[in-house]
Design a protein around this motif. Structure first.
Motif, short mmCIF file in Angstrom:
data_model
loop_
_atom_site.label_atom_id
_atom_site.label_comp_id
_atom_site.label_asym_id
_atom_site.label_seq_id
_atom_site.Cartn_x
_atom_site.Cartn_y
_atom_site.Cartn_z
N MET A 210 0.72 -1.21 0.10
CA MET A 210 0.10 -0.20 -0.06
C MET A 210 1.08 1.21 0.01
N CYS A 211 0.17 2.06 -0.59
CA CYS A 211 0.78 3.90 -0.21
C CYS A 211 -0.18 4.29 0.15
N LEU A 212 0.06 4.86 1.58
CA LEU A 212 -0.98 5.46 2.49
C LEU A 212 -0.94 7.16 2.24
N ASP A 213 -1.82 7.84 1.47
CA ASP A 213 -1.74 9.05 1.44
C ASP A 213 -2.73 9.80 2.48
N ALA A 214 -2.18 10.69 3.03
CA ALA A 214 -2.52 11.27 4.26
C ALA A 214 -3.95 11.99 3.91
N CYS A 215 -3.75 12.79 2.86
CA CYS A 215 -5.15 13.60 2.35
C CYS A 215 -6.20 12.69 1.98
N HIS A 216 -5.97 11.53 1.42
CA HIS A 216 -6.82 10.63 0.89
C HIS A 216 -7.48 10.04 2.17
N LEU A 217 -6.81 9.57 2.93
CA LEU A 217 -7.19 8.93 4.26
C LEU A 217 -8.16 9.81 5.09
N ALA A 218 -7.80 11.11 5.13
CA ALA A 218 -8.65 12.08 5.92
C ALA A 218 -9.85 12.22 5.17
N THR A 219 -9.66 12.57 3.77
CA THR A 219 -10.87 12.80 2.91
C THR A 219 -12.04 11.74 3.08
N GLN A 220 -11.46 10.50 3.33
CA GLN A 220 -12.50 9.45 3.55
C GLN A 220 -12.88 9.31 5.06
N ARG A 269 -16.31 14.55 0.32
CA ARG A 269 -17.05 13.67 1.09
C ARG A 269 -17.54 14.01 2.47
N GLN A 270 -18.72 13.56 2.93
CA GLN A 270 -19.16 14.24 4.28
C GLN A 270 -18.96 13.08 5.26
N ARG A 271 -19.11 13.50 6.37
CA ARG A 271 -18.82 12.32 7.57
C ARG A 271 -19.73 11.04 7.49
N ASP A 272 -20.91 11.09 6.81
CA ASP A 272 -21.55 9.77 6.75
C ASP A 272 -21.21 8.91 5.60
N ASP A 277 -18.22 13.85 -6.81
CA ASP A 277 -16.89 13.37 -7.52
C ASP A 277 -15.89 14.78 -7.67
N ASP A 278 -16.43 16.01 -7.51
CA ASP A 278 -15.70 16.98 -7.80
C ASP A 278 -16.07 18.25 -7.38
N LEU A 279 -15.29 19.08 -7.17
CA LEU A 279 -15.70 20.19 -6.37
C LEU A 279 -15.86 21.40 -7.49
N THR A 280 -17.05 22.15 -7.73
CA THR A 280 -17.18 22.85 -8.58
C THR A 280 -17.87 24.38 -8.32
N GLU A 281 -18.52 24.99 -8.94
CA GLU A 281 -18.93 26.32 -8.52
C GLU A 281 -20.31 26.02 -7.72
N ARG A 282 -20.74 24.80 -8.02
CA ARG A 282 -22.12 24.33 -7.35
C ARG A 282 -21.98 23.99 -5.99
N ILE A 283 -20.81 23.83 -5.53
CA ILE A 283 -20.32 23.83 -4.11
C ILE A 283 -21.35 22.68 -3.34
N TRP A 293 -17.67 18.36 5.90
CA TRP A 293 -17.13 18.00 4.70
C TRP A 293 -15.50 17.99 4.61
N ARG A 294 -15.04 16.80 3.90
CA ARG A 294 -13.39 16.89 3.52
C ARG A 294 -13.61 16.64 1.82
N VAL A 295 -12.25 17.71 1.53
CA VAL A 295 -12.00 17.48 0.27
C VAL A 295 -10.82 17.07 -0.12
N HIS A 296 -10.82 16.44 -1.19
CA HIS A 296 -9.47 15.77 -1.78
C HIS A 296 -8.79 17.29 -2.49
N TYR A 297 -7.96 18.05 -1.74
CA TYR A 297 -7.36 19.28 -2.26
C TYR A 297 -6.07 19.24 -1.29
N HIS A 298 -4.94 18.88 -2.04
CA HIS A 298 -3.58 18.84 -0.98
C HIS A 298 -3.17 20.30 -0.70
#
Length: 376
Positions: A210-220, A269-272, A277-283, A293-298
């Motif tokens: 495995m490669c553990l990416d801390a951002c991905h881990l936290a986002t999930q 991702r939200q806590r539940d 799939d992507d952050l857009t202007e629709r927020i 919420w957590r966002v995959h944004y390094h």
């Protein structure tokens, strides 16, 4: 930089070069002189690790052309840089104007992915320092989920093929280079939990982990407890990417518009567990504004406001803060410097150099706090 863990092993700290847009060997060598060397000098370190990203055509060239490989090795030596890990996730054009879902192709259903990974392994074997115990290559978690309606079993054959190639090369070169599967939100394997179970099923633990990416881990909304599953399934963390996710917990979330940008995918991702799939202007139209919420944004590691830095600290502690090191390759991977909003975006090469150095310095301080000794 290298650190001595209390267990006596060496932990390598590097920064990933996928933030730089070079697509040929000349450009890659130029970026080492323009950024990696100046970062090392700014930090005052005798040696700096770089987690090289090599686009597929460059990997093929280096794997087959001894002269080209010699040019790269000379540049690394001149700038006092070392390579023990490669980022094999993006295939090419990772800093194009629009990347988005293209970063997941070719995936592990396509022969080009296997060929690219084998090329990377051959190159890394020849770049490893003489005293390095092993090398690692991170790779995408098989592919984007819509390409895998039957789950991950369809990649068993190519993954076992790459394991055979890694085994053969280790016999030739005398030490191992190992593959590290990197879970990411939205992919067929988006959590460490799912990744560990998929990799365990392959039954090639010496070669694929495995490669553990801390951002991905936290986002999930996963945490360092996944390492207990690694132990139970006998799956190693061959590499960890030191990274920081975006945390959103205010009731007013209009400020998130600043982070919507056209280059990269930023899964939410939200806590539940529900997400977009992507952050857009629709927020996050379909998300619950009452949940975190957590966002995959390094985001830069030394940035504390609206980040998952506390979770990152816990992850580092779990990885290397115990009596034995759970991984020996730590790669700082903030590839989003060029798309950060407003004043956070570096406006010059000098500013980017300072930013990279700040992240490495922050990480080195955390490792020292955890009892690791800098090797100077």
């Amino acid at each position: 930089m290298r650190f001595r863990h209390p267990d006596g092993s060496t932990v390598h700290l590097s920064y990933c070069t996928n933030m730089h847009p070079a697509e040929d060997l000349v450009g890659i060598i130029a970026q080492l002189h323009a950024y990696a060397g100046p970062v090392r000098r700014l930090l005052g370190w005798p040696l700096l690790g770089v987690g090289l990203w090599l686009p597929a055509p460059v990997a093929r060239l280096l794997a087959s052309d001894a002269r080209a490989l010699g040019l790269l090795r000379s540049a690394l030596r001149e700038e006092q840089l070392e390579v023990v890990t490669l980022n094999g996730f993006p295939y090419r054009a990772f800093q194009a104007e629009v990347v988005k879902g293209a970063v997941y192709r070719p995936d592990w259903l396509e022969p080009e992915r296997l060929e690219y990974t084998v090329d990377l392994a051959r190159v890394l074997h020849q770049l490893l320092p003489a005293d390095a115990v092993e090398g690692s290559i991170s790779t995408l978690p098989f592919g984007w989920r819509t390409r895998f309606p039957e789950g991950t079993a369809s990649v068993d054959e190519p993954m076992r093929q790459v394991a055979d190639e890694l085994r053969s090369m280790a016999e030739d070169f005398g030490r191992p280079v190992r593959l590290a599967v990197e879970p990411e939100p939205g992919c067929v394997v988006e959590t460490m939990d799912a990744g560990v179970r998929a990799v365990s099923r392959l039954a090639v633990p010496e070669w694929i982990g495995m490669c553990l990416d801390a951002c991905h881990l936290a986002t999930q909304f996963e945490d360092e407890g996944v390492l207990d599953l690694c132990d139970a399934e006998k799956v190693s963390v061959f590499k960890a990417q030191v990274s920081n996710a975006l945390r959103v917990n205010e009731s007013d979330r209009d400020w998130l518009r600043e982070f919507a940008e056209p280059r990269f995918m930023h899964q939410i991702r939200q806590r539940d567990g529900y997400g977009e799939d992507d952050l857009t202007e629709r927020i996050g139209d379909s998300l619950d504004p009452q949940q975190e919420w957590r966002v995959h944004y390094h985001l830069p590691l030394d940035q504390t406001e609206r980040t998952t830095q506390p979770e990152l600290r816990n992850t580092l502690c779990a990885l290397v803060g115990g009596p034995s090191a759970r991984t020996h390759h730590l790669d700082v991977e903030t590839y989003t410097w060029s798309v950060l909003p407003g004043a956070d975006r570096p406006q010059s090469a000098q500013a980017l150099t300072k930013g990279i150095a700040g992240e490495l310095d922050w990480t080195a301080d955390r490792l020292t706090e955890l009892g690791l000794e800098p090797l100077r």
